[in-house]
Design an enzyme around this catalytic site. Structure first.
Site, PDB file in Angstrom:
ATOM      1  CE1 TYR A 125       0.441  44.335 -16.815  1.00 24.23           C
ATOM      2  CE2 TYR A 125      -0.260  42.892 -15.021  1.00 24.23           C
ATOM      3  CZ  TYR A 125      -0.274  43.249 -16.355  1.00 24.23           C
ATOM      4  OH  TYR A 125      -1.024  42.511 -17.252  1.00 24.23           O
ATOM      5  N   GLY A 180      -4.474  38.989 -17.165  1.00 23.59           N
ATOM      6  CA  GLY A 180      -4.041  37.606 -17.092  1.00 23.59           C
ATOM      7  C   GLY A 180      -2.818  37.452 -16.202  1.00 23.59           C
ATOM      8  CG  HIS A 209       4.352  42.551 -18.200  1.00 30.28           C
ATOM      9  ND1 HIS A 209       4.482  41.604 -19.184  1.00 30.28           N
ATOM     10  CD2 HIS A 209       3.195  42.255 -17.543  1.00 30.28           C
ATOM     11  CE1 HIS A 209       3.453  40.767 -19.139  1.00 30.28           C
ATOM     12  NE2 HIS A 209       2.662  41.138 -18.148  1.00 30.28           N
TER      13      HIS A 209
END
Length: 221
Positions: A153, A147, A159
Site C-alpha cells: 500500500y 490480505g 497496488h
C-alpha cells in the site's frame, strides 16, 4: 459513554472478529456502554428497498431516498433499521470493523450504510454536511484487516495506492460527510500470513491505538 461497533465478518473465529471483541472488552472495562452489532450473525439484509419501510408514501413515483425521508417523518422504518438507528443516535464513538475487500468494505456493511444512514435521518432535511453534519459531536474510525502486507500500500508498492487514498471514500464520503470526526484507522496487515506472535502484537497495538485516541475520555486522574 456509548460505543457502537458494527462488525462485518462472517467467521466468528476470524482475526477481524478478535479485533472487534477486543474493542468491546476494552471499552466495557473502561465503564462504557457497548452495542455490538454483528451483521452476519444477525443476518442483516444488505439490500435496500421497499422492505425498509412499514409502509410507503402515496407518491405516484417510488424513489428510495424520498421514501427514506417520508419514513423518517412518519417513523415507519422497518424494525431492523430502527434498531440500528437507535444505537447510532446514542453512540459517542462508532467503529466499523471489517476485512478490506476489493479496496472497500464488504457488501453487508455497505448495505448497512445505504439503509441506516438514511436520507432525513443521517443527512438532508434538518441536517447538513461535514462540519454541519448531524453527527458532528461524535467520533468514528475503522478497524481493518487486510490480505496484503503494508508494503503493497505505497505509491511504489504492488497496488500503487496508499491506504489513506483507498479509504478516502469511507472516511470523507461517508463518515466525514455526515459530520463524524474521523480518527486514524487501525490496520492489521496480511493477517492470513501472520503467525501467532504477529497476531498477539497486532492485538497489543490495537489496545495502544485505543488508548492513544480514546483513553483520555476515561482518565480519572
Amino acid at each position: 459513554m456509548n460505543i457502537l461497533i458494527i462488525h462485518a465478518h462472517e467467521n466468528s473465529d476470524s482475526f477481524s472478529t478478535a479485533l472487534a471483541k477486543l474493542a468491546q472488552t476494552y471499552f466495557e472495562e473502561k465503564g462504557a456502554n457497548v452495542t455490538f452489532s454483528d451483521l452476519y450473525k444477525s443476518q442483516f439484509n444488505a439490500v435496500g428497498g421497499k422492505n425498509d419501510f412499514q409502509k410507503v408514501s402515496d407518491a405516484t413515483y417510488y424513489k428510495y431516498a424520498l421514501e427514506q425521508f417520508h419514513a423518517r417523518k412518519e417513523s415507519t422504518f422497518a424494525r431492523d433499521i430502527k434498531t440500528q438507528m437507535n444505537a447510532l443516535e446514542k453512540a459517542d464513538i462508532l467503529i466499523f470493523n471489517f476485512p478490506l475487500w476489493w479496496f472497500d468494505m464488504p457488501a453487508i456493511l455497505k448495505g448497512w450504510v445505504d439503509r441506516v444512514l438514511a436520507y432525513g435521518f443521517a443527512y438532508g432535511g434538518d441536517y447538513g454536511f461535514y462540519q454541519d453534519g448531524r453527527f458532528k459531536e461524535k467520533q468514528a474510525f475503522l478497524s481493518i484487516t487486510t490480505g496484503s502486507p503494508a508494503s503493497f500500500y505505497t505509491l511504489d508498492g504492488f497496488h500503487k495506492r496508499t491506504l489513506p487514498d483507498i479509504l478516502r471514500n469511507i472516511h470523507e464520503g461517508i463518515l466525514g460527510l455526515i459530520g463524524f470526526e474521523v480518527k486514524e484507522p487501525f490496520v492489521a496487515y496480511a493477517v492470513s500470513r501472520s503467525n501467532e506472535k504477529d497476531r498477539q502484537q497486532f492485538l497489543k497495538n490495537y489496545v495502544d491505538h485505543l488508548d492513544s485516541n480514546f483513553g483520555h475520555f476515561f482518565d480519572t486522574k
